[in-house]
Design a protein around this motif. Structure first.
Motif, PDB file in Angstrom:
ATOM      1  N   SER A 361      89.340  47.886  91.772  1.00  0.00           N
ATOM      2  CA  SER A 361      88.288  48.758  91.227  1.00  0.00           C
ATOM      3  C   SER A 361      87.385  47.965  90.295  1.00  0.00           C
ATOM      4  O   SER A 361      87.865  47.171  89.474  1.00  0.00           O
ATOM      5  CB  SER A 361      88.896  49.933  90.451  1.00  0.00           C
ATOM      6  OG  SER A 361      89.689  50.749  91.282  1.00  0.00           O
ATOM      7  N   PHE A 362      86.077  48.175  90.422  1.00  0.00           N
ATOM      8  CA  PHE A 362      85.097  47.590  89.493  1.00  0.00           C
ATOM      9  C   PHE A 362      83.745  48.218  89.807  1.00  0.00           C
ATOM     10  O   PHE A 362      83.566  48.905  90.812  1.00  0.00           O
ATOM     11  CB  PHE A 362      85.025  46.063  89.633  1.00  0.00           C
ATOM     12  CG  PHE A 362      84.604  45.577  91.001  1.00  0.00           C
ATOM     13  CD1 PHE A 362      83.269  45.358  91.310  1.00  0.00           C
ATOM     14  CD2 PHE A 362      85.551  45.346  91.985  1.00  0.00           C
ATOM     15  CE1 PHE A 362      82.887  44.924  92.572  1.00  0.00           C
ATOM     16  CE2 PHE A 362      85.176  44.902  93.249  1.00  0.00           C
ATOM     17  CZ  PHE A 362      83.839  44.697  93.540  1.00  0.00           C
ATOM     18  N   SER A 363      82.790  47.982  88.930  1.00  0.00           N
ATOM     19  CA  SER A 363      81.428  48.462  89.162  1.00  0.00           C
ATOM     20  C   SER A 363      80.448  47.353  88.803  1.00  0.00           C
ATOM     21  O   SER A 363      80.770  46.452  88.021  1.00  0.00           O
ATOM     22  CB  SER A 363      81.144  49.712  88.317  1.00  0.00           C
ATOM     23  OG  SER A 363      81.269  49.413  86.935  1.00  0.00           O
ATOM     24  N   VAL A 364      79.258  47.431  89.384  1.00  0.00           N
ATOM     25  CA  VAL A 364      78.197  46.461  89.137  1.00  0.00           C
ATOM     26  C   VAL A 364      76.983  47.222  88.628  1.00  0.00           C
ATOM     27  O   VAL A 364      76.495  48.154  89.293  1.00  0.00           O
ATOM     28  CB  VAL A 364      77.834  45.673  90.411  1.00  0.00           C
ATOM     29  CG1 VAL A 364      76.741  44.645  90.105  1.00  0.00           C
ATOM     30  CG2 VAL A 364      79.064  44.994  90.995  1.00  0.00           C
ATOM     31  N   LYS A 365      76.489  46.838  87.465  1.00  0.00           N
ATOM     32  CA  LYS A 365      75.367  47.545  86.858  1.00  0.00           C
ATOM     33  C   LYS A 365      74.047  47.193  87.533  1.00  0.00           C
ATOM     34  O   LYS A 365      73.888  46.127  88.098  1.00  0.00           O
ATOM     35  CB  LYS A 365      75.291  47.199  85.368  1.00  0.00           C
ATOM     36  CG  LYS A 365      76.531  47.570  84.583  1.00  0.00           C
ATOM     37  CD  LYS A 365      76.461  47.050  83.162  1.00  0.00           C
ATOM     38  CE  LYS A 365      77.765  47.324  82.412  1.00  0.00           C
ATOM     39  NZ  LYS A 365      77.748  46.712  81.055  1.00  0.00           N
ATOM     40  N   LYS A 366      73.107  48.121  87.450  1.00  0.00           N
ATOM     41  CA  LYS A 366      71.781  47.900  88.010  1.00  0.00           C
ATOM     42  C   LYS A 366      71.106  46.706  87.325  1.00  0.00           C
ATOM     43  O   LYS A 366      71.119  46.592  86.098  1.00  0.00           O
ATOM     44  CB  LYS A 366      70.942  49.165  87.817  1.00  0.00           C
ATOM     45  CG  LYS A 366      69.538  49.086  88.370  1.00  0.00           C
ATOM     46  CD  LYS A 366      68.866  50.439  88.335  1.00  0.00           C
ATOM     47  CE  LYS A 366      68.720  50.955  86.910  1.00  0.00           C
ATOM     48  NZ  LYS A 366      67.989  52.246  86.867  1.00  0.00           N
ATOM     49  N   GLY A 367      70.570  45.776  88.123  1.00  0.00           N
ATOM     50  CA  GLY A 367      69.887  44.612  87.579  1.00  0.00           C
ATOM     51  C   GLY A 367      70.806  43.521  87.069  1.00  0.00           C
ATOM     52  O   GLY A 367      70.347  42.561  86.437  1.00  0.00           O
ATOM     53  N   GLU A 368      72.097  43.622  87.368  1.00  0.00           N
ATOM     54  CA  GLU A 368      73.077  42.660  86.880  1.00  0.00           C
ATOM     55  C   GLU A 368      73.290  41.556  87.913  1.00  0.00           C
ATOM     56  O   GLU A 368      73.168  41.773  89.118  1.00  0.00           O
ATOM     57  CB  GLU A 368      74.398  43.394  86.630  1.00  0.00           C
ATOM     58  CG  GLU A 368      75.485  42.569  85.979  1.00  0.00           C
ATOM     59  CD  GLU A 368      76.716  43.403  85.636  1.00  0.00           C
ATOM     60  OE1 GLU A 368      77.311  43.185  84.575  1.00  0.00           O
ATOM     61  OE2 GLU A 368      77.088  44.283  86.440  1.00  0.00           O
ATOM     62  N   ILE A 369      73.603  40.340  87.441  1.00  0.00           N
ATOM     63  CA  ILE A 369      74.107  39.285  88.307  1.00  0.00           C
ATOM     64  C   ILE A 369      75.625  39.301  88.165  1.00  0.00           C
ATOM     65  O   ILE A 369      76.153  39.055  87.080  1.00  0.00           O
ATOM     66  CB  ILE A 369      73.546  37.901  87.935  1.00  0.00           C
ATOM     67  CG1 ILE A 369      72.017  37.885  88.030  1.00  0.00           C
ATOM     68  CG2 ILE A 369      74.131  36.824  88.852  1.00  0.00           C
ATOM     69  CD1 ILE A 369      71.387  36.566  87.625  1.00  0.00           C
ATOM     70  N   PHE A 370      76.322  39.620  89.263  1.00  0.00           N
ATOM     71  CA  PHE A 370      77.765  39.829  89.225  1.00  0.00           C
ATOM     72  C   PHE A 370      78.428  38.853  90.190  1.00  0.00           C
ATOM     73  O   PHE A 370      78.009  38.718  91.347  1.00  0.00           O
ATOM     74  CB  PHE A 370      78.085  41.270  89.621  1.00  0.00           C
ATOM     75  CG  PHE A 370      79.527  41.660  89.447  1.00  0.00           C
ATOM     76  CD1 PHE A 370      79.991  42.147  88.237  1.00  0.00           C
ATOM     77  CD2 PHE A 370      80.422  41.540  90.499  1.00  0.00           C
ATOM     78  CE1 PHE A 370      81.322  42.512  88.073  1.00  0.00           C
ATOM     79  CE2 PHE A 370      81.754  41.900  90.355  1.00  0.00           C
ATOM     80  CZ  PHE A 370      82.203  42.381  89.124  1.00  0.00           C
ATOM     81  N   GLY A 371      79.463  38.173  89.739  1.00  0.00           N
ATOM     82  CA  GLY A 371      80.135  37.171  90.552  1.00  0.00           C
ATOM     83  C   GLY A 371      81.507  37.603  91.032  1.00  0.00           C
ATOM     84  O   GLY A 371      82.257  38.249  90.286  1.00  0.00           O
ATOM     85  N   LEU A 372      81.838  37.245  92.269  1.00  0.00           N
ATOM     86  CA  LEU A 372      83.187  37.399  92.820  1.00  0.00           C
ATOM     87  C   LEU A 372      83.762  35.997  92.995  1.00  0.00           C
ATOM     88  O   LEU A 372      83.281  35.229  93.829  1.00  0.00           O
ATOM     89  CB  LEU A 372      83.158  38.108  94.173  1.00  0.00           C
ATOM     90  CG  LEU A 372      82.664  39.553  94.218  1.00  0.00           C
ATOM     91  CD1 LEU A 372      82.604  40.035  95.663  1.00  0.00           C
ATOM     92  CD2 LEU A 372      83.577  40.459  93.409  1.00  0.00           C
TER      93      LEU A 372
END
Length: 589
Positions: A361-372
């Protein structure tokens, strides 16, 4: 005085020409001369995309024949028909030809037979290399079912079977996670110490190159610099600086501000390079900069730092790099009303009895750079493909731009751009035709499509190659084209799967300046990468292994969790600890 016959590598006025897509000849290796005088050295070969590294290694291995010049390897000319030359040399190309349907042991038997190694000697070396490489216990596993890092270790082990006098490696760690990279280099050093072999290895990782005994830097087929990597680094003394925000939480905004001031091919720019590193920003000043600026954004403090090989590389090659900073960046055409662009709740994915992703479970915010992030085989690619809608989840729910992927997949995917690791381009079409095709797929047509193509390509190398057939494009132009195709409809979310794998520093820096610009314009970016310094560009990232999330947070939070000074150190610590705990739990059960 060293006997010329004992020189590991002697290259004199070497030249190799090919015919380009335009029909004109170009020199991949151009009047190159270099001598490696010391046997038993590990030598790194570095250079920009298209520098001629692979061509040079193939010439040394005897796979290609030079148009002019001479090569001597321990006094022998490259000749694949010469048994003594073949026995002396080990070569591991970028795509090592493993027989994926055969087991690890069966691969060894085939490569051993090709080397003329008899059964008892082969079995002895097999046992040694299984122990050395950490592959013991996988002898009967099919090569195709090994992780990426394990495949590379198997390929390296097969190259070491004959205990070569000279080992040539063409970017053996591309697409390999930090733990596996560390293991590959341990194998190399152990084997070098045991046998005294000389190693020439090309690499896109400058930390690897700096750890070598000697470094060769080439560009456009020509020698740019050669010598002790520490000595090369000292050539930039006085030009290397460190910018630090008074509040560590302002490090990333500071880095992004300084990145906007970089123009790699413009000597008038304040900085030649700016990259986040730990809780600060590494800066490189242009050659003619007398003094660094005294004032920085956000009240940051400036101090000098010890130069690294990466600084020397940037100083010597960035002025040769093409400009890609003139590209226009527009906000996404699709609005995301929710604060979270992506929400994954308790997702899992099973393949038969094997669970690749479990209760994540996780979420990514609008306009965010998110890494896996994660080691090879950790489940991150499976997670990534589920988020893109390319693979259905076995359990849990995924919401993308407010649309549930189970019930409204087409609605969600219309707002998404995707760059695959191997670039999902149509090789037989021109670059322009690829852009037109992807535009049509997303309903972009007519004058709007023409304007969009111009926005995405003007000022870049790709803009000059729009009529070229895609299969004939150099790697850097293919990378630009893949990104342009993904952005053709101005998506709300951009997925990047190892998009910078194999890219040189100039290309990666330009790529990330553009990604940061997209995020600041409102595009949400989700990225996977094995260049862990790229995680410093992320607002947040997660690290997973064995299908489970091990940690999630900002770069600062993850470093503090382990007391590490870099993301790579934190990554290795977190993954190693989780694996140790898992092994202990399994032993107790």
């Amino acid at each position: 005085m060293t006997d010329a016959r004992s020189l590991p590598v002697e290259i004199r006025n070497l030249r190799k020409t090919f015919r380009g897509p335009d029909g004109k000849p170009f020199a991949a290796v151009d009047n190159l001369s270099v001598v490696l005088p010391e046997p038993g050295a590990i030598v790194s070969l570095i250079g920009p995309d298209g520098a001629g590294k692979t061509t040079l290694l193939r010439l040394l291995a005897g796979i290609l024949t030079p148009d002019d010049g001479e090569i001597s390897l321990f006094g022998k000319k490259p000749d694949t028909d010469d048994p003594d030359f073949v026995a002396m040399l080990g070569f591991m190309p970028q795509r090592f030809g493993l027989y994926e349907e055969l087991s690890v042991w069966e691969n060894f038997r085939i490569f051993g037979a090709l080397r003329g190694i008899r059964e008892k000697a082969l079995e002895a070396r097999f046992r040694d290399l299984m122990t050395l490489s950490g592959l013991r216990g996988f002898e009967s596993r099919e090569a195709g079912k090994l992780s990426g890092g394990m495949k590379q270790k198997l390929g390296l082990s097969c190259s070491l079977l004959a205990e070569p006098k000279l080992l040539l490696l063409d970017e053996p760690t591309v697409g390999v996670d930090p733990l596996s990279r560390r293991e590959l280099w341990r194998i190399l050093r152990d084997m070098r110490d045991r046998t005294g072999m000389t190693v020439l290895v090309s690499t896109a990782y400058l930390d690897e190159a700096e750890a070598a005994d000697r470094t060769i830097l080439i560009s456009s087929g020509r020698l740019i610099a050669e010598g002790d990597p520490k000595a090369l680094a000292r050539e930039t003394q006085g030009r290397t600086w460190l910018a630090r925000a008074r509040d560590e939480r302002r490090t990333l905004p500071l880095a992004r501000t300084l990145m906007r001031e970089v123009r790699a091919a413009d000597p008038r720019a304040p900085w030649l390079d700016a990259v986040p590193h730990g809780d600060a920003v590494n800066l490189l000043a242009p050659e003619d900069a007398v003094d660094a600026p005294r004032e920085l954004p956000d009240g940051a403090a400036l101090s000098s730092r010890t130069p690294a090989l990466e600084d020397a590389y940037c100083a010597l090659t960035f002025p040769l790099a093409a400009k890609t900073d003139a590209l226009r960046i527009l906000p996404p055409a699709y609005s995301v009303e929710e604060p979270d662009a992506v929400v994954a709740r308790n997702i899992s994915r099973r393949f038969g009895s094997f669970t690749a992703v479990e209760d994540t479970s996780f979420s990514v915010k609008k306009g965010e750079i998110f890494g896996l992030l994660g080691p090879n085989g950790a489940g991150k690619t499976t997670t990534f493909r589920m988020l893109c809608g390319l693979l259905p989840a076995s359990g849990g729910t995924i919401s993308v731009t407010g649309s549930d992927l189970r019930t409204a997949r087409s609605t969600a995917r219309a707002k998404v751009g995707y760059v695959a690791q191997k670039f999902s381009l149509y090789a037989q079409l021109s670059a322009r035709q690829n852009l037109e095709y992807f535009g049509a797929c997303f309903g972009v047509a007519g004058r709007q499509l023409e304007d969009r193509i111009e926005e995405l390509t003007t000022g870049s190398d790709l803009g000059e190659r729009l009529e070229s057939i895609t299969r004939e494009l150099p790697l850097g132009a293919k990378r630009e084209l893949a990104l342009a195709c993904a952005l053709i409809h101005r998506p709300a979310i951009l997925f990047l799967d190892e998009a910078t794998s194999g890219a040189d520093i100039a290309a990666r820096r330009a790529f990330w300046r553009r990604i940061v610009g997209l995020a600041e314009a409102g595009t949400t970016v989700i990225v996977t990468t094995h260049f862990l310094e790229e995680a410093e560009y992320c607002d947040r990232f997660l690290i997973q292994d064995a299908g489970r999330v091990l940690t999630l947070g900002t770069p600062s939070e993850v470093r503090k969790e382990t007391g590490a000074s870099s993301i790579e150190e934190a990554f290795i610590s977190i993954v190693t600890r989780a694996r140790r705990n898992r092994e202990e739990a399994e032993n107790q059960s």
